[in-house]
Design a protein around this motif. Structure first.
Motif, PDB file in Angstrom:
ATOM      1  N   THR A 112       0.846  -1.179   0.000  1.00  0.00           N
ATOM      2  CA  THR A 112       0.000   0.000   0.000  1.00  0.00           C
ATOM      3  C   THR A 112       0.886   1.235   0.000  1.00  0.00           C
ATOM      4  O   THR A 112       2.034   1.186   0.456  1.00  0.00           O
ATOM      5  N   ARG A 129      -4.740   6.526  -0.907  1.00  0.00           N
ATOM      6  CA  ARG A 129      -3.751   5.442  -0.977  1.00  0.00           C
ATOM      7  C   ARG A 129      -4.363   4.287  -1.751  1.00  0.00           C
ATOM      8  O   ARG A 129      -5.592   4.159  -1.842  1.00  0.00           O
ATOM      9  N   PHE A 145      -3.971  -0.083  -2.797  1.00  0.00           N
ATOM     10  CA  PHE A 145      -3.485  -1.390  -2.357  1.00  0.00           C
ATOM     11  C   PHE A 145      -3.062  -2.215  -3.565  1.00  0.00           C
ATOM     12  O   PHE A 145      -3.583  -2.048  -4.672  1.00  0.00           O
ATOM     13  N   GLN A 195     -11.142  -3.068  -1.468  1.00  0.00           N
ATOM     14  CA  GLN A 195     -10.344  -3.252  -0.261  1.00  0.00           C
ATOM     15  C   GLN A 195     -10.826  -4.434   0.567  1.00  0.00           C
ATOM     16  O   GLN A 195     -10.087  -4.942   1.414  1.00  0.00           O
TER      17      GLN A 195
END
Length: 397
Positions: free
Chosen positions: A116, A126, A128, A138
């Protein structure tokens, strides 16, 4: 400073059997490698733990909490500090504007990788990566890894505001039910839009639609909170956190009370009607008078029925550790893999007996745990790999 690609976006390495000296059960998920780039006080770090339980000692400001915070960001959310993502990048003349955290982990299904990091030009975002590819959502990350943590700031849980306890409860829920985060976010978005429209004398049909959304998400979020509390109470009652004090959790929430007496669809209908009748009141007070944002987590000593807020500081810390350990045990039993446990200065306010009890629980529950402390001596009774952190360098002891 030479520009470097974020480590979290690197292509996944070929899986191979770990050569770490960890000896973990098949139901344990543990970190086998952690890599940091321009994160907090770490310009660059590549750390390979030597055991499933690691203790990190060092003076205040050495970077111990930063290390645990990096690990906590491997799951969705804002990590154990709840910081803004823009605050995570290292500061200094040679620092990058972005940050990255990457890890290789070993779980029941073998090795996998999570990364991340910040998005350049968008400091509050942000992204991942899971095994070298961007996940669809997520939730995919949350389904592969759960993390549970304890920080000194959580010592104020029992005397904190209801908002602080709700956030604590929601973190417990999300570790088991990742979709809960979407329900809370959806309710907050609909409620915020309703609040703005109430001040603008809007079309009633538009308000009807927003109130329908508020009611549906409020009931779903409340039901999930109540279910987690029931499961955790059962886990604690079974002795999962013994010998720490047995606590009983409750939910002070009008919606939860209605759900105990009626089906969810009926509660949703009642809540829609309540929102409609409260429009004038909510306009005057500039906020919704109903919803999951009014709930409070109740914590009592199960033996005496005394509210935890009336207990001593040491008793409160023991209760909190018991809740965290019970939650970790519940995750392990429910998901088939124990979570990563991050304990920042957990021995503060604990007597010798409860320190020994914590060490025994970490072994019995077969948890992978990273623990910090100012000094290494209090951890003498714990079987763990011990490290000293100094100026961003981690050295074995």
């Amino acid at each position: 400073m030479t520009a470097r690609p974020p480590l979290w976006c690197a292509t996944r390495t070929t899986p191979r059997r770990s050569t770490s000296s960890c000896r973990c059960g098949s139901d344990t998920t543990h970190l086998t490698r952690l890599t940091l780039t321009d994160f907090r006080s770490y310009p660059a770090l590549r750390f390979t733990p030597a055991a499933r339980i690691c203790v990190f000692a060092g003076p205040n400001g050495a970077g111990k909490t930063n290390l645990l915070e990096a690990a906590s960001l491997l799951v969705p959310g804002r990590g154990l500090r709840g910081a803004k993502f823009s605050e995570l990048a290292r500061r200094g003349p040679d620092a990058s504007a972005t940050w990255a955290v990457a890890a290789q982990l070993s779980g029941p299904g073998g090795l996998f990788e999570i990364g991340t990091g910040a998005v350049e030009g968008a400091p509050e975002r942000r992204v991942f990566m899971l095994d070298g590819a961007k996940p669809r959502s997520q939730s995919e990350i949350a389904e592969r890894l759960a993390a549970v943590w304890l920080t000194p700031q959580m010592d104020r849980l029992f005397t904190d505001t209801a908002s602080g306890r709700r956030k604590f409860l929601d973190r417990l829920v999300i570790a088991l039910e990742p979709h809960h985060a979407r329900e809370i976010a959806a309710f907050e978005s609909a409620a915020a839009q309703r609040n703005r429209l109430l001040a603008e004398n809007p079309d009633p049909l538009w308000l009807d639609g927003l109130e329908d959304s508020c009611a549906r998400h409020a009931v779903a979020a409340t039901a999930t909170r109540a279910a987690l509390i029931a499961q955790l109470n059962a886990t604690l009652a079974s002795g999962a956190a013994a010998p720490f004090p047995l606590v009983r959790l409750g939910l002070n929430c009008a919606i939860a009370e209605k759900l105990r007496a009626a089906p969810a669809v009926e509660v949703e209908d009642a809540l829609r009607a309540a929102y409609k009748s409260a429009r004038a009141q909510d306009t005057a007070q500039r906020g919704a008078s109903l919803g999951p944002q009014k709930a409070d987590l109740l914590i009592t000593d199960a033996a005496t029925a005394r509210p935890a807020a009336l207990s001593s500081t040491g008793q409160q810390k023991s209760m909190l550790i018991g809740i965290v350990l019970g939650h970790a045990a519940l995750i392990a039993a429910t998901r088939g893999a124990a979570p990563l446990l991050l304990l920042d200065e957990p021995l503060v306010h604990l007597d010798a007996a409860h320190r020994a009890a914590l060490f025994a629980a970490l072994t019995t529950l077969n948890l992978a745990a990273w623990i910090t402390g100012t000094d290494i001596e209090p951890f003498a009774g714990l079987q763990a790999a011990c490290y000293r952190i100094h100026e961003g360098v981690i050295a074995p002891l």
